[in-house]
Write a protein that holds these residues in place. Structure first.
Motif, PDB file in Angstrom:
ATOM      1  N   LEU A   1       0.834  -1.203   0.000  1.00 37.74           N
ATOM      2  CA  LEU A   1       0.000   0.000   0.000  1.00 37.74           C
ATOM      3  C   LEU A   1       0.869   1.253   0.000  1.00 37.74           C
ATOM      4  O   LEU A   1       1.985   1.249   0.530  1.00 37.74           O
ATOM      5  N   SER A   2       0.349   2.325  -0.575  1.00 38.43           N
ATOM      6  CA  SER A   2       1.049   3.608  -0.524  1.00 38.43           C
ATOM      7  C   SER A   2       0.971   4.179   0.889  1.00 38.43           C
ATOM      8  O   SER A   2       0.199   3.709   1.734  1.00 38.43           O
TER       9      SER A   2
ATOM     10  N   GLU B   1      -0.425  14.540  14.203  1.00 35.26           N
ATOM     11  CA  GLU B   1       0.205  14.838  12.910  1.00 35.26           C
ATOM     12  C   GLU B   1       0.151  13.643  11.956  1.00 35.26           C
ATOM     13  O   GLU B   1       1.170  13.224  11.409  1.00 35.26           O
ATOM     14  N   PRO B   2      -1.030  13.080  11.728  1.00 38.92           N
ATOM     15  CA  PRO B   2      -1.097  11.837  10.958  1.00 38.92           C
ATOM     16  C   PRO B   2      -0.721  11.975   9.483  1.00 38.92           C
ATOM     17  O   PRO B   2      -0.400  10.988   8.841  1.00 38.92           O
ATOM     18  N   PHE B   3      -0.768  13.207   8.942  1.00 43.46           N
ATOM     19  CA  PHE B   3      -0.491  13.375   7.521  1.00 43.46           C
ATOM     20  C   PHE B   3       0.861  14.041   7.256  1.00 43.46           C
ATOM     21  O   PHE B   3       1.183  14.372   6.111  1.00 43.46           O
ATOM     22  N   ALA B   4       1.660  14.242   8.296  1.00 44.78           N
ATOM     23  CA  ALA B   4       2.894  15.026   8.160  1.00 44.78           C
ATOM     24  C   ALA B   4       3.900  14.402   7.200  1.00 44.78           C
ATOM     25  O   ALA B   4       4.653  15.113   6.533  1.00 44.78           O
ATOM     26  N   ALA B   5       3.928  13.075   7.120  1.00 41.85           N
ATOM     27  CA  ALA B   5       4.935  12.411   6.295  1.00 41.85           C
ATOM     28  C   ALA B   5       4.491  12.234   4.839  1.00 41.85           C
ATOM     29  O   ALA B   5       5.239  11.672   4.032  1.00 41.85           O
ATOM     30  N   LEU B   6       3.315  12.720   4.491  1.00 40.41           N
ATOM     31  CA  LEU B   6       2.764  12.490   3.155  1.00 40.41           C
ATOM     32  C   LEU B   6       3.047  13.674   2.233  1.00 40.41           C
ATOM     33  O   LEU B   6       3.244  14.808   2.683  1.00 40.41           O
ATOM     34  N   ASP B   7       3.045  13.416   0.925  1.00 39.25           N
ATOM     35  CA  ASP B   7       3.225  14.506  -0.033  1.00 39.25           C
ATOM     36  C   ASP B   7       1.993  15.403  -0.021  1.00 39.25           C
ATOM     37  O   ASP B   7       0.920  15.034   0.480  1.00 39.25           O
TER      38      ASP B   7
ATOM     39  N   GLN C   1      -0.176  16.539  -2.237  1.00 37.18           N
ATOM     40  CA  GLN C   1      -1.422  16.126  -2.882  1.00 37.18           C
ATOM     41  C   GLN C   1      -2.154  15.067  -2.068  1.00 37.18           C
ATOM     42  O   GLN C   1      -3.373  15.138  -1.873  1.00 37.18           O
ATOM     43  N   THR C   2      -1.394  14.078  -1.564  1.00 39.86           N
ATOM     44  CA  THR C   2      -2.007  13.028  -0.749  1.00 39.86           C
ATOM     45  C   THR C   2      -2.558  13.602   0.548  1.00 39.86           C
ATOM     46  O   THR C   2      -3.639  13.223   1.005  1.00 39.86           O
TER      47      THR C   2
ATOM     48  N   GLN D   1      -7.124  14.995   3.953  1.00 47.52           N
ATOM     49  CA  GLN D   1      -7.843  15.993   4.746  1.00 47.52           C
ATOM     50  C   GLN D   1      -9.320  16.016   4.357  1.00 47.52           C
ATOM     51  O   GLN D   1     -10.203  16.024   5.226  1.00 47.52           O
ATOM     52  N   GLU D   2      -9.568  16.017   3.060  1.00 44.97           N
ATOM     53  CA  GLU D   2     -10.950  16.012   2.577  1.00 44.97           C
ATOM     54  C   GLU D   2     -11.667  14.732   3.018  1.00 44.97           C
ATOM     55  O   GLU D   2     -12.822  14.766   3.449  1.00 44.97           O
ATOM     56  N   GLU D   3     -10.950  13.608   2.924  1.00 42.63           N
ATOM     57  CA  GLU D   3     -11.537  12.325   3.313  1.00 42.63           C
ATOM     58  C   GLU D   3     -11.854  12.308   4.805  1.00 42.63           C
ATOM     59  O   GLU D   3     -12.902  11.817   5.238  1.00 42.63           O
TER      60      GLU D   3
END
Length: 269
Positions: free
Chosen positions: A138-139, A163-169, A171-172, A177-179
């Motif tokens: 999985l990505s 900070e669950p999205f800190a390591a993501l690019d 666009q992802t 965030q929208e999801e």
């Protein structure tokens, strides 16, 4: 109605074998989190954001003050609180579905119901068809979706996100965030979300709690209200106004935190 009550919370740590005085991470923190709200928490590096989240999770205990969930003191971890960390913390030997089922096993949910709930929650985060994939297949964004599904599957009242999205690019990150907003609107959970990103804090939060530099306190709680969440929220002029206001609150705190870091480096140099 208050879901989480943080009352005059102070947290100090003893620095082992250094001869230095105890380290104060948080001092006199007061904050109320409303039932079903999405609250974002921002502050300079080292201000104690993650420490505060750990206290709410029951992973550690305050030196002074108290934390309440539905009016009852937090004395340790509980299945009423789900946690999503920056690192995905998935079991590499388990499929996506088996990872989501893990918390349900702890609640002794029967096997068939576990499987059904795991599939439903993977679908909720947009991962239908990926139930049998292992984490390495999985990505990064998909792995974080699995982590969110796992935290939601055992139906906690409160979702704590560090900070669950800190390591993501970029666009992802925006896609997730929208999801997450969609999932929050669907489930009605109380969410406390730590971020370093002002844009992320404004986009996600109904309120934004801004923390001071160390020792961390609540400097101000900013109410965020948009006429509508339809369309490109980030292009709304009001979004820019909120962003500017939060940055003004943070600017002096970030400068103070940088001075603290330089002082620590100099004193240990």
């Amino acid at each position: 109605m208050s879901k989480i009550g943080i009352r005059s919370v102070t947290k100090t740590f003893q620095v082992r074998d250094s001869g230095e005085p105890p380290f104060t991470a948080l001092s006199g923190v007061d904050l109320e989190v409303r039932e079903g709200e999405f609250l974002t928490l921002v502050g300079p590096s080292g201000c104690g954001k993650s420490t505060l989240l750990d206290l709410v999770a029951g992973l550690t205990h305050p030196t002074a003050g108290e934390i309440l969930i539905d009016g009852a003191p937090v004395t340790g971890p509980g299945l009423d609180r789900g946690i999503v960390f920056q690192q995905y913390a998935l079991f590499p030997w388990r499929t996506a579905q088996a990872n989501v089922e893990f918390g349900l096993e702890a609640k002794a949910v029967p096997r068939k119901e576990r499987a059904h709930r795991a599939r439903d929650h993977l679908a909720l985060v947009g991962l239908s068809g990926f139930e049998d994939r292992y984490p390495h297949e999985l990505s990064g964004g998909m792995r974080q979706r699995v982590a969110i599904a796992r935290s939601l599957a055992f139906d906690p009242d409160v979702l704590l996100m560090d900070e669950p999205f800190a390591a993501l690019d970029a666009q992802t990150r925006e896609s997730l965030q929208e999801e997450l907003v969609r999932v929050w609107q669907h489930t009605g959970k109380t969410v406390v979300f730590i971020t370093h990103g002002i844009d992320e804090a404004v986009y996600l939060g109904q309120r934004i709690a801004v923390m001071t530099s160390r020792p961390g306190r609540i400097k101000e709680v900013v109410e965020v209200a948009f006429d509508s969440r339809e369309g490109d929220l980030r292009a709304d002029p009001v979004f820019g106004e909120y962003r500017h206001h939060v940055w003004k609150l943070l600017r002096d705190e970030v400068a103070a935190a940088q001075i603290q870091e330089r002082t620590v480096v100099t004193s240990h140099g």
